[in-house]
Write an enzyme that holds these catalytic residues in place. Sequence first.
Site, PDB file in Angstrom:
ATOM      1  N   THR A   1       0.827  -1.212   0.000  1.00 46.01           N
ATOM      2  CA  THR A   1       0.000   0.000   0.000  1.00 46.01           C
ATOM      3  C   THR A   1       0.858   1.257   0.000  1.00 46.01           C
ATOM      4  O   THR A   1       0.574   2.225  -0.715  1.00 46.01           O
ATOM      5  CB  THR A   1      -0.924  -0.008   1.232  1.00 46.01           C
ATOM      6  OG1 THR A   1      -1.808  -1.124   1.148  1.00 46.01           O
ATOM      7  CG2 THR A   1      -1.736   1.280   1.323  1.00 46.01           C
TER       8      THR A   1
ATOM      9  N   CYS B   1      -5.621 -12.267   5.028  1.00 54.39           N
ATOM     10  CA  CYS B   1      -6.841 -12.537   5.793  1.00 54.39           C
ATOM     11  C   CYS B   1      -7.714 -13.591   5.115  1.00 54.39           C
ATOM     12  O   CYS B   1      -8.617 -14.154   5.742  1.00 54.39           O
ATOM     13  CB  CYS B   1      -7.656 -11.256   5.988  1.00 54.39           C
ATOM     14  SG  CYS B   1      -6.818 -10.031   7.031  1.00 54.39           S
TER      15      CYS B   1
END
Length: 579
Positions: free
Chosen positions: A41, A69
């Site tokens: 990011t 995740c």
Amino acid sequence: MKIPGLFSKESRAVRKKTLPDGRTVDAPKILIVGGVAGGATAAARLRRLNEFAEIIIFERTGYVSYANCGLPYYIGNVITDKRDLTLQSPAGFAARYNVEVRVSTEVISVDPEAHTVVARELSSGREYTEDYDRLLLAPGAAPALPGVPGDRGKRVYTLRTVEDTFRLGERAEQQGVKRAVVIGGGFIGLETAENLVRRGISVTLLQRSRQVLPPLDADMASMLAEELVRGGVDVRFGAHVRSIEERRDGVTVVTDGGRYDCELVLAATGVMPESDLALGCGLKTGVKGAIVTDDGMGTSDPDIFAVGDAVQTEDYLTREPVNVPLAGPANRQARVAADNICGVADSYRGTQGTSIVKLFGLTAAATGMNEKTAQKRGIRYLKTVTLSPSHATYYPGAEEMFVKLLFTPDAGKLLGAQIVGREGVDKRIDVLGVALRAGMSVRDLTTLELAYAPPFSSAKDPVNVAGYVAENVLAGLVKQFHAEELPELCDASDIVMLDVRSRGEFASGHFSRAINVPVDELRARLDYLPRGVPLYINCRSGTRSYIACRMLSAYGFDCHNLAGGIAFASHVHPELIIK
């Protein structure tokens, strides 16, 4: 937050570049250690802010940007294509962002004075030095092993990287793998336990404490334990693992209460910040060894920034130092760090720990403080538990959810919220997360104008209802008692337990020594109720018993309402229900 000593030295000047039109621009060389949420990011944001920077990501694994995740769901074949786990490839980063990605490359040391790192290619072992103007550390957190003999055996798995997922998935597919032991009842442990069951594997979950999912309080977590059992998981609380023993055809997990034979073990006992690089180059560390950062994600070295699971930030409410390994905060920290590296003033305002998990058909979510945290920090609080439908009950498919609020006893400021239910939990925890971030009180929750149509909510949303109940408590309109008090109350001889449900409901299950007077008959039967002793009143959800409390209080009775009703108490103390 400002840490003494941070930014005490000026950042050094960055290299420049002269463009064909004669302009001179900043063209810093920025190295990023680690990809995934934080590093990837940050790299994308850095490029959007500075077209001319030289940006290099070093990633120890073979995948630079992946959905960590989502890893448990690959194990359960919910996600079936390996490529879906990868969000961006090195080639994709190069094409879109002009970012060089070096996968399977580990940074093994940092020299802040020389502004260099030493990297090692894992395939060849070749080591080389790379210089930098700014360095961003995003190394993440490593799985914490149980710390017992045998916890590094070949049949003991962890789940952190894509490679971990493939190894565990391949093992789960093998013939003869029928039983698994999951050690740890946190997010990864619960999600992987569910997904192993989906593969047809018998799962035993060993949890050292007396509850699963520590961000929840024990009363709310009790419903998750029930859901695990319904889903086919053998849950063992108070299980202290002593050793893991390899056998010819499997492995045995030895606890102080028994032996569990299986073919694979998942160690999911938490994570620890990977701060070895930071320690090695003298950066300040704090909670759990995490890298101390200021509100701009700068470290104790003016040219080194850090983000993600490896860093120490602030608790949004208490301003105490915390290490919170969640993807959402990591992404926000990455943007803040990139902004400040590029001279755009930005700050990270703390972490409130908003989280959510799906477990079979149940969803659990939390934001802000739980009771354990408030008690540890000496913070006074009140609490409420409400039971509400996910949408209008006359529209098909409504599911109930329990909403627990913690708030200050004076101004009613929201401190934390927890929700467990089967539908609509995500929407409500997000509303409460925003309310907490905005510093709202529980009274403010009653004024929120939330979207309503029968398929989506009720005219009084569960968030509004939770606010109404908390407002009543603050106003002194009702005195509460809670499920954890029931063992003592059910044995007390100087109080009366009054159940105001219908006779049929009462017959289906009630507290010992309780008497039954339906709420609609109370006014006609006031002489039946003993005076001079407190009445501890319950109904199913707490609504009818609240009405009873208000009614009987007007006639001089000392009334207390069971928060969450017998529906909630039956999860917390099922042994107290007589059928």
